[in-house]
Design a protein around this motif. Structure first.
Motif, PDB file in Angstrom:
ATOM      1  N   VAL A  69       0.859  -1.188   0.000  1.00 19.42           N
ATOM      2  CA  VAL A  69       0.000   0.000   0.000  1.00 19.42           C
ATOM      3  C   VAL A  69       0.892   1.235   0.000  1.00 19.42           C
ATOM      4  O   VAL A  69       1.814   1.345   0.814  1.00 19.42           O
ATOM      5  CB  VAL A  69      -0.922   0.019   1.232  1.00 19.42           C
ATOM      6  N   TYR A  78      -5.233   8.718   4.506  1.00 18.47           N
ATOM      7  CA  TYR A  78      -4.477   7.562   4.975  1.00 18.47           C
ATOM      8  C   TYR A  78      -5.166   6.867   6.141  1.00 18.47           C
ATOM      9  O   TYR A  78      -5.036   5.647   6.327  1.00 18.47           O
ATOM     10  CB  TYR A  78      -3.040   7.964   5.324  1.00 18.47           C
ATOM     11  N   THR A 125      -5.604   2.753   6.486  1.00 11.11           N
ATOM     12  CA  THR A 125      -5.130   1.945   7.605  1.00 11.11           C
ATOM     13  C   THR A 125      -6.294   1.276   8.330  1.00 11.11           C
ATOM     14  O   THR A 125      -6.175   0.129   8.784  1.00 11.11           O
ATOM     15  CB  THR A 125      -4.314   2.800   8.589  1.00 11.11           C
ATOM     16  N   ILE A 157       2.873  -1.230   4.233  1.00  9.01           N
ATOM     17  CA  ILE A 157       2.317   0.112   3.990  1.00  9.01           C
ATOM     18  C   ILE A 157       3.451   1.130   4.022  1.00  9.01           C
ATOM     19  O   ILE A 157       4.251   1.159   4.961  1.00  9.01           O
ATOM     20  CB  ILE A 157       1.247   0.487   5.028  1.00  9.01           C
TER      21      ILE A 157
END
Length: 517
Positions: A452, A463, A467, A485
């Motif tokens: 990601v 963001y 998450t 990520i």
């Protein structure tokens, strides 16, 4: 209407509100019934491809490659033509295609063609863009792209039906493709068709999707595996939109509102409107994230049961972390979508803030408007992308076509946002989440890895929403180790930010290298 406004805003992570682009061909097919002459079968246009040979230096090493641009004719299960599906492929020469990685990539929208990724970071040639300024006056420049992944993998840029040169044909209509599930199936079918047409079945396979391309990729990953028995080595999600409810602010879903707050805070920090102004971004964001989880979310959950003291505590925090007055937040009942925030943040200066990249600012035509009239980032970047792509594809790739290349079409107006999740017992849910699709795909294919890439200044797909989605994948702790990520101090298209381009290329290249065997 609030819901329709939110659907429009969320579906556009790339430029859909710009008047710069015409409506997609066939958009009228859902608005009028065909006349007698229109019922006659039209001749099926022939698919065409144009090939050309090129060379680029990456890291000082010459890379020879063949570019193939054009369309593939897609057929349905009855062997009837339904679409000309447009693509541009870059294949490095002198390599063994049986073990050469291949990346299929697309943008989002829905309604966005792949030109943004193409000319921004993935293609061997890219548009030269200046950061935080208006790229609206030519001459526009095309330069060799030292950040392309072509030294690591062959690249196929895909234009879903209704974008680029991709069109329904025969008796097919736009509505046959314009919806979450129809789009997933059609893109999966194209990938399978390409693998056979160009002899790439043995290649390590990757898919890269940006923005709404996150919804598409989550579905395509599962659909390829279960309907075609095609297993992917990895997927790269760039600023992905994965879940409508928790990925949207301003709806009656508390998680979405909470998930946007950290990017609102990052935006306020960047524009220096906080009192006091935190000296560093990262420690500040960790503080905001903790406060949002421990204080903000519980207060929203309690609603009218929150005490007056709790409410005042939340209002003080919202003012401290966003730079917008507690009085405004109070009138908004502690909830605000991104368009109101972006209009209000610098209203006193007569400035509106970018949604796709909130580092960008622009003038405010209506200083008393409730929400933004345009996106300063899109206005600053799109003209250069449009000009360079149209010049490049015709002059350097030698494509000859009397059709317009649809870079951004308002397909969301006709889009079916419902989705049949793997765990919904065949029921179509009204708004899509591909968290179940991705969870099932990772479980069925435990060797597939996920990368990601996400920007801190992205208020199209913040963001915090990403998450949150990853945290709610229904997978084992072992499978969670398959997810990586990476964050950027940039916006939605972090790859056009000069300070992020090298990291984007290096991170993506390392991911492909690590998972191509």
């Amino acid at each position: 209407m609030k819901i329709s406004r939110m659907v429009g805003a969320l579906a556009t992570a790339l430029w859909l509100t710009l008047p710069l682009f015409a409506h997609a061909a066939d958009s009228a097919d859902t608005q009028k019934k065909p006349g007698r002459e229109e019922r006659l079968d039209k001749p099926i246009p022939e698919p065409r491809v144009w090939t050309s040979r090129h060379q680029i230096k990456i890291g000082g090493k010459a890379i020879d490659y063949v570019a193939t641009a054009g369309t593939l004719l897609m057929k349905n299960e009855k062997d009837k033509p339904i679409a000309l599906f447009g693509f541009t492929a870059y294949v490095r020469q002198g390599q063994d295609s049986s073990n050469r990685p291949i990346v299929f990539a697309y943008n989002g929208g829905p309604g966005s063609a792949s030109a943004w990724l193409h000319m921004g970071i993935l293609g061997p040639r890219r548009a030269f863009l200046e950061d935080e300024t208006s790229n609206t006056r030519g001459p526009f420049r095309i330069v060799d792209n030292e950040f392309t992944l072509l030294d690591r993998a062959d690249i196929v840029l895909i234009d879903p039906v209704g974008t680029g040169f991709s069109r329904p044909v025969g008796k097919a209509k736009g509505k046959d493709f314009w919806g979450v599930d129809n789009d997933i199936r059609s893109v999966s079918d194209f990938i399978v068709r390409y693998l056979g047409e160009y002899g790439r079945w043995g290649s390590p396979k990757f898919v890269l999707g940006e923005s709404y391309g996150g919804i598409r990729t989550g579905g395509v990953t599962y659909d390829l595996l279960t309907r075609h028995n095609v297993a992917l080595n990895g997927i790269i999600l760039v600023s992905p939109f994965l879940d409508f409810a928790t990925g949207s602010a301003g709806l009656s879903v508390d998680e979405g509102t909470v998930n946007f707050l950290s990017t609102c805070a990052a935006t306020a920090w960047f524009h220096k409107v906080l009192t006091p102004q935190p000296p560093q971004l990262q420690p500040f964001l960790r503080e905001v994230e903790h406060w949002a989880e421990i204080v903000y979310a519980p207060a929203l959950f309690r609603g009218s049961r929150a005490t007056a003291e709790e409410r005042q505590n939340v209002l003080a925090g919202l003012e401290r972390y966003t730079g917008i007055s507690a009085a405004y937040w109070d009138k908004a009942n502690l909830r605000m979508d991104e368009n109101r925030f972006l209009q209000e943040l610098l209203r006193a200066r007569g400035i509106t803030v970018g949604r796709i990249d909130s580092r960008f600012v622009g003038g405010m035509p209506n200083r008393i408007a409730e929400s933004t009239a345009f996106d300063p980032y899109a206005a600053a970047i799109a003209p250069a992308i449009v000009a360079t792509f149209n010049d490049y594809v015709r002059r350097e790739l030698k494509v000859v076509s009397d059709q317009k290349y649809e870079l951004s079409a308002p397909l969301w107006k006709d889009w079916d946002f419902g989705h049949v999740q793997p765990d919904s017992n065949g029921m179509k849910l009204p708004y899509a989440s591909v968290i179940p699709d991705l969870s099932y795909a990772m479980t069925l294919n435990p060797k597939m890895k996920v990368l990601v890439q996400q920007g801190y200044f992205d208020l199209a797909c913040p963001y915090g929403t990403v998450t949150h989605a990853i945290d709610h994948l229904n997978i084992t702790p072992e499978l969670r180790r398959n997810v990586q990520i990476e964050y950027y101090e940039a916006g939605h298209m972090m790859y056009v930010h000069p300070g992020s381009m090298s990291k984007f290329r290096d991170t993506s290249a390392a991911f492909i290298d690590a998972n191509a065997n």
